[in-house]
Design a protein around this motif. Structure first.
Motif, short mmCIF file in Angstrom:
data_model
loop_
_atom_site.label_atom_id
_atom_site.label_comp_id
_atom_site.label_asym_id
_atom_site.label_seq_id
_atom_site.Cartn_x
_atom_site.Cartn_y
_atom_site.Cartn_z
N TRP A 54 -5.44 3.08 2.12
CA TRP A 54 -4.82 2.47 0.95
C TRP A 54 -3.80 3.47 0.42
CZ3 TRP A 54 -5.43 -2.37 -1.11
CH2 TRP A 54 -6.49 -3.14 -0.61
N TYR A 55 -2.59 2.96 0.15
CA TYR A 55 -1.55 3.78 -0.41
C TYR A 55 -1.23 3.31 -1.82
CZ TYR A 55 -0.51 6.31 3.87
OH TYR A 55 -0.59 7.14 4.95
N GLN A 56 -0.87 4.27 -2.66
CA GLN A 56 -0.52 4.01 -4.06
C GLN A 56 0.94 4.38 -4.25
OE1 GLN A 56 -1.94 6.90 -7.03
NE2 GLN A 56 -2.83 5.22 -8.18
N GLN A 57 1.70 3.51 -4.89
CA GLN A 57 3.11 3.77 -5.10
C GLN A 57 3.49 3.55 -6.55
OE1 GLN A 57 5.93 1.14 -3.15
NE2 GLN A 57 7.46 2.76 -3.00
N PHE A 58 4.02 4.59 -7.17
CA PHE A 58 4.55 4.48 -8.54
C PHE A 58 6.04 4.15 -8.47
CE2 PHE A 58 0.80 5.55 -10.72
CZ PHE A 58 0.15 6.52 -9.99
N PRO A 59 6.58 3.51 -9.50
CA PRO A 59 8.00 3.13 -9.49
C PRO A 59 8.91 4.32 -9.20
CG PRO A 59 6.88 2.08 -11.32
CD PRO A 59 5.89 3.04 -10.72
N PRO B 28 5.29 5.84 -1.30
CA PRO B 28 3.83 5.65 -1.28
C PRO B 28 3.12 6.95 -0.94
CG PRO B 28 4.96 3.97 0.03
CD PRO B 28 5.98 5.03 -0.30
N ALA B 29 1.90 7.08 -1.44
CA ALA B 29 1.07 8.26 -1.16
C ALA B 29 -0.34 7.80 -0.86
CB ALA B 29 1.08 9.22 -2.34
N LEU B 30 -0.97 8.46 0.09
CA LEU B 30 -2.32 8.09 0.49
C LEU B 30 -3.29 8.23 -0.68
CD1 LEU B 30 -4.28 7.27 2.78
CD2 LEU B 30 -4.62 9.72 3.18
N LEU B 31 -4.08 7.19 -0.91
CA LEU B 31 -5.06 7.20 -1.99
C LEU B 31 -6.46 7.43 -1.42
CD1 LEU B 31 -5.68 6.61 -5.01
CD2 LEU B 31 -5.91 4.20 -4.36
#
Lengths: 111, 113
Positions: free
Chosen positions: A35-40, A44-47
């Motif tokens: 699962w990757y998390q991406q802020f505006p 993306p970065a691995l969560l």
């Protein structure tokens, strides 16, 4: 193309609530489910990630539940915080051949 | 230690022009990737490279060209830009060890007028 389906498209949760995002995959050869998390404005970065030999993985407030027979996995965010507001992508990887990403879920956590 | 950088961060160009997006890594990861991100489509793989001088097509390669003469650089060229190539482009690297994690750059927002 081996798809990864993701739902919901967007999610609004109150602070302190549980956020749940679901994914389903087709390729039974996938051996890695991140699962990757991406802020505006950011990449993306691995969560958190899981391999198919376990049914659950927990890291802090984030948990992946994995159902190999149903070809489904989900991300649970406990005690959701406004800082968790981001877009979340699930993915499947076939022995490092290439990632297939889901379309993403935009999570908004209300204060 | 910058890790992975992309340049330019923003680019506006016109239909038919050639555009090159740059990607540079300081880790010496063997694998590098180019994705485009569009609303409703998530991240779609354009091209990837397993090592210097080894590249292969991804899901949406048409209209794009890549090269990798050095391990640390992986430029993406739009030979004749079209409006449909307006997107955010991400470069990523991967070590291909047990963890399989991909590391993403900050992205390039490209607008084709």
């Amino acid at each position: 193309q081996q798809q990864v389906k993701q739902s919901p498209q967007s999610l609004i949760v109150q602070k302190g609530g549980i956020s749940i995002i679901n994914c389903a995959y087709e390729n039974t050869a996938f051996d890695y489910f991140p699962w990757y998390q991406q802020f505006p404005g950011k990449g993306p970065a691995l969560l958190i990630a899981i391999r198919p030999d376990v049914s659950e993985k927990k890291e802090g407030r984030f948990t992946i539940s994995f159902n190999k027979s149903a070809k489904q996995f989900s991300l649970h965010i406990m005690d959701s915080q406004p800082g968790d507001s981001a877009t979340y992508f699930c993915a499947g990887d076939n022995y490092g051949q290439n990632f297939v990403f889901g379309p993403g879920t935009r999570l908004s956590v209300l204060p | 230690d910058a890790g992975i950088t992309q340049s330019p961060r923003y680019k506006i160009t016109e239909t038919g022009r050639q555009v090159t997006l740059m990607c540079h890594q300081t880790w010496s990861h063997s694998y590098m990737f180019w994705y485009r991100q569009d609303l409703g489509h998530g991240l779609r793989l354009i091209y990837y490279s397993a090592a210097a001088d080894i590249t292969d097509k991804g899901e949406v390669p048409d209209g794009y060209v890549v090269s990798r003469s050095k391990t640390e650089n992986f430029p993406l060229t739009l030979e004749s830009a079209t409006r449909s190539q307006t997107s955010v482009y991400f470069c990523a690297t991967q070590t291909r060890d047990f963890y399989n994690e991909q590391f993403f750059g900050p992205g390039t927002r490209l607008t084709v007028l």
